[in-house]
Motif scaffolding. Structure first.
Motif, PDB file in Angstrom:
ATOM      1  N   ILE A   1       0.852  -1.196   0.000  1.00 15.58           N
ATOM      2  CA  ILE A   1       0.000   0.000   0.000  1.00 15.58           C
ATOM      3  C   ILE A   1       0.891   1.250   0.000  1.00 15.58           C
ATOM      4  O   ILE A   1       0.664   2.185  -0.752  1.00 15.58           O
ATOM      5  CB  ILE A   1      -0.956  -0.004   1.216  1.00 15.58           C
ATOM      6  N   HIS A   2       1.942   1.201   0.818  1.00 15.11           N
ATOM      7  CA  HIS A   2       2.837   2.347   0.893  1.00 15.11           C
ATOM      8  C   HIS A   2       3.512   2.622  -0.456  1.00 15.11           C
ATOM      9  O   HIS A   2       3.653   3.756  -0.879  1.00 15.11           O
ATOM     10  CB  HIS A   2       3.868   2.106   2.006  1.00 15.11           C
ATOM     11  N   ARG A   3       3.910   1.556  -1.140  1.00 18.33           N
ATOM     12  CA  ARG A   3       4.504   1.752  -2.479  1.00 18.33           C
ATOM     13  C   ARG A   3       3.481   2.333  -3.442  1.00 18.33           C
ATOM     14  O   ARG A   3       3.805   3.200  -4.253  1.00 18.33           O
ATOM     15  CB  ARG A   3       5.064   0.426  -3.009  1.00 18.33           C
TER      16      ARG A   3
ATOM     17  N   GLU B   1       1.085   4.266  -2.621  1.00 18.30           N
ATOM     18  CA  GLU B   1       0.876   5.666  -2.250  1.00 18.30           C
ATOM     19  C   GLU B   1       1.942   6.578  -2.854  1.00 18.30           C
ATOM     20  O   GLU B   1       1.719   7.772  -3.036  1.00 18.30           O
ATOM     21  CB  GLU B   1       0.880   5.805  -0.725  1.00 18.30           C
ATOM     22  N   HIS B   2       3.102   5.997  -3.107  1.00 17.02           N
ATOM     23  CA  HIS B   2       4.145   6.800  -3.760  1.00 17.02           C
ATOM     24  C   HIS B   2       4.130   6.613  -5.268  1.00 17.02           C
ATOM     25  O   HIS B   2       4.754   7.370  -5.996  1.00 17.02           O
ATOM     26  CB  HIS B   2       5.530   6.441  -3.197  1.00 17.02           C
ATOM     27  N   GLY B   3       3.405   5.588  -5.743  1.00 23.15           N
ATOM     28  CA  GLY B   3       3.414   5.287  -7.176  1.00 23.15           C
ATOM     29  C   GLY B   3       2.241   5.880  -7.943  1.00 23.15           C
ATOM     30  O   GLY B   3       2.384   6.271  -9.099  1.00 23.15           O
TER      31      GLY B   3
ATOM     32  N   PHE C   1      -3.165  11.767  -1.083  1.00 21.10           N
ATOM     33  CA  PHE C   1      -3.580  11.475   0.299  1.00 21.10           C
ATOM     34  C   PHE C   1      -2.351  11.327   1.216  1.00 21.10           C
ATOM     35  O   PHE C   1      -2.292  11.889   2.296  1.00 21.10           O
ATOM     36  CB  PHE C   1      -4.395  10.168   0.357  1.00 21.10           C
ATOM     37  N   HIS C   2      -1.385  10.559   0.728  1.00 22.31           N
ATOM     38  CA  HIS C   2      -0.215  10.234   1.557  1.00 22.31           C
ATOM     39  C   HIS C   2       0.676  11.464   1.782  1.00 22.31           C
ATOM     40  O   HIS C   2       1.467  11.501   2.725  1.00 22.31           O
ATOM     41  CB  HIS C   2       0.577   9.111   0.876  1.00 22.31           C
ATOM     42  N   LYS C   3       0.511  12.460   0.901  1.00 22.96           N
ATOM     43  CA  LYS C   3       1.328  13.673   0.979  1.00 22.96           C
ATOM     44  C   LYS C   3       1.229  14.349   2.356  1.00 22.96           C
ATOM     45  O   LYS C   3       2.196  14.938   2.824  1.00 22.96           O
ATOM     46  CB  LYS C   3       0.832  14.645  -0.099  1.00 22.96           C
TER      47      LYS C   3
ATOM     48  N   HIS D   1       1.147  12.973   5.214  1.00 19.78           N
ATOM     49  CA  HIS D   1       2.125  12.368   6.127  1.00 19.78           C
ATOM     50  C   HIS D   1       3.535  12.897   5.847  1.00 19.78           C
ATOM     51  O   HIS D   1       4.343  13.039   6.762  1.00 19.78           O
ATOM     52  CB  HIS D   1       2.096  10.846   6.006  1.00 19.78           C
ATOM     53  N   HIS D   2       3.799  13.208   4.584  1.00 17.30           N
ATOM     54  CA  HIS D   2       5.136  13.699   4.237  1.00 17.30           C
ATOM     55  C   HIS D   2       5.252  15.214   4.352  1.00 17.30           C
ATOM     56  O   HIS D   2       6.275  15.781   3.976  1.00 17.30           O
ATOM     57  CB  HIS D   2       5.500  13.246   2.819  1.00 17.30           C
ATOM     58  N   SER D   3       4.207  15.886   4.842  1.00 18.17           N
ATOM     59  CA  SER D   3       4.260  17.347   4.915  1.00 18.17           C
ATOM     60  C   SER D   3       5.112  17.836   6.088  1.00 18.17           C
ATOM     61  O   SER D   3       5.521  18.988   6.111  1.00 18.17           O
ATOM     62  CB  SER D   3       2.843  17.929   5.017  1.00 18.17           C
TER      63      SER D   3
ATOM     64  N   LEU E   1      15.285   8.510   5.942  1.00 17.48           N
ATOM     65  CA  LEU E   1      15.675   8.614   4.527  1.00 17.48           C
ATOM     66  C   LEU E   1      14.439   8.535   3.630  1.00 17.48           C
ATOM     67  O   LEU E   1      14.374   9.208   2.597  1.00 17.48           O
ATOM     68  CB  LEU E   1      16.676   7.500   4.168  1.00 17.48           C
ATOM     69  N   HIS E   2      13.441   7.758   4.045  1.00 13.68           N
ATOM     70  CA  HIS E   2      12.185   7.703   3.279  1.00 13.68           C
ATOM     71  C   HIS E   2      11.502   9.068   3.258  1.00 13.68           C
ATOM     72  O   HIS E   2      10.842   9.435   2.291  1.00 13.68           O
ATOM     73  CB  HIS E   2      11.245   6.644   3.862  1.00 13.68           C
ATOM     74  N   HIS E   3      11.659   9.828   4.352  1.00  8.61           N
ATOM     75  CA  HIS E   3      11.014  11.148   4.444  1.00  8.61           C
ATOM     76  C   HIS E   3      11.832  12.255   3.770  1.00  8.61           C
ATOM     77  O   HIS E   3      11.371  13.383   3.688  1.00  8.61           O
ATOM     78  CB  HIS E   3      10.770  11.518   5.909  1.00  8.61           C
TER      79      HIS E   3
HETATM   80 ZN   LIG Z   1       5.725   7.454   2.446  1.00  7.94          ZN
END
Ligand SMILES: [Zn+2]
Length: 294
Positions: free
Chosen positions: A137-139, A141-143, A150-152, A154-156, A236-238
């Motif tokens: 699911i996480h992949r 969300e980035h793909g 939506f996932h953005k 979390h990365h804000s 590093l993911h963030h």
């Molecule tokens: Zn992520």
């Protein structure tokens, strides 16, 4: 009734933090708020997970204070209010509804529980299978662009710390994370008690360990960090990049198996993402449905 009392207490807490709290005491206020907020939602249903979470918050906050990986200085009130509000909202949903759902789904006549598989093994299986689902699911969300919108949220966060973990779009969190988790729980026929064996370690690693702002002084990646999540690997993911890596949430061996693992050693970069509000919960929640300019 209990849910109503919880909601009013939570609303009062948010207002107190927003308008009364002197911001120079940020860290201490955050600590008190976090403990209080976890305590409140467990008031009517005291649980082992609540007690463990409170201890975890204290330990990780102390580590972030005395061994920070990055010095942020004062973290503004807006950031605090936002992250704590997210934490409260999610706790409220989980604590109010999840036990009911689990009791209902945990009494099926097939699967792990019906075959008397020990609770510990059931929990471990839940942990591995749910984390595998979460990796993909996480992949996604980035793909996929729509999922990314939506996932953005979390990365804000431009500051990584344990409070940033719960900042997510609530629709994403509920549908992609919670509902899919309950479906797996139901399909496996796991017992209700097994859920805690999955939830406690899973939540500790994915939320607190991985998002903590702690300096581990690595010169090379230790073996354990190839197996479970750690602060530098998830940081590093963030880090802002077109080519994201380290998608694992509890276990990192998914990244090793599917070729998305990258060592964080020697890599520094900024956190955050463009185009989404850093300060407004509502703007973050409605971001995926915004009208795009032609
Ligand atoms: Zn992520």
């Amino acid at each position: 009734m209990e849910t109503l009392i919880n909601i009013s207490l939570v609303a009062a807490l948010i207002l107190i933090n927003r308008y009364i709290t002197p911001s120079k005491y940020g860290l201490y206020v955050r600590t008190a708020m976090m403990i209080f907020s976890i305590g409140i939602v467990h008031l009517f249903q005291p649980s082992l997970s609540g007690a463990i979470e409170i201890v975890a918050v204290l330990v990780f906050l102390a580590l972030e204070k005395f061994k920070p990986r990055r010095e942020y200085g004062h973290i503004g009130n807006n950031d605090n209010v936002m992250n704590i509000t997210y934490l409260l909202l999610k706790h409220l949903v989980v604590i109010s509804f999840l036990p009911i759902i689990l009791v209902y789904f945990g009494s099926v006549s097939w699967g792990l529980s019906a075959n008397n598989i020990p609770i510990f093994i059931q929990g471990l299986l839940l942990l591995i299978i749910i984390d595998f689902k979460q990796y993909w699911i996480h992949r996604g969300e980035h793909g996929f662009d729509f999922w990314w919108s939506f996932h953005k949220t979390h990365h804000s966060s431009t500051k990584m710390n344990i409070f940033a973990a719960d900042r997510t779009n609530l629709v994403e969190w509920f549908l992609l994370q919670e509902v899919t988790t309950v479906i797996i729980f139901y399909m496996l026929g796991a017992s209700t008690e097994a859920y805690l064996y999955y939830y406690i370690p899973g939540s500790l690693v994915a939320r607190y360990v991985s998002h903590a702002n702690i300096d581990l002084k690595w010169t090379k990646v230790p073996l354990w960090a190839y197996i479970v999540g750690s602060p530098p690997v998830h940081a590093l993911h963030h880090t802002i990049s077109d080519d994201r890596v380290n998608f694992g949430e509890v276990f990192m061996f998914w990244d090793l198996i599917f070729g998305t693992f990258q060592s964080p050693i020697g890599k520094v970069g900024e956190y955050g993402t463009d185009g989404i509000s850093q300060t407004s919960i509502l703007k973050q929640q409605f971001y995926p449905y915004r009208r795009k300019r032609a």
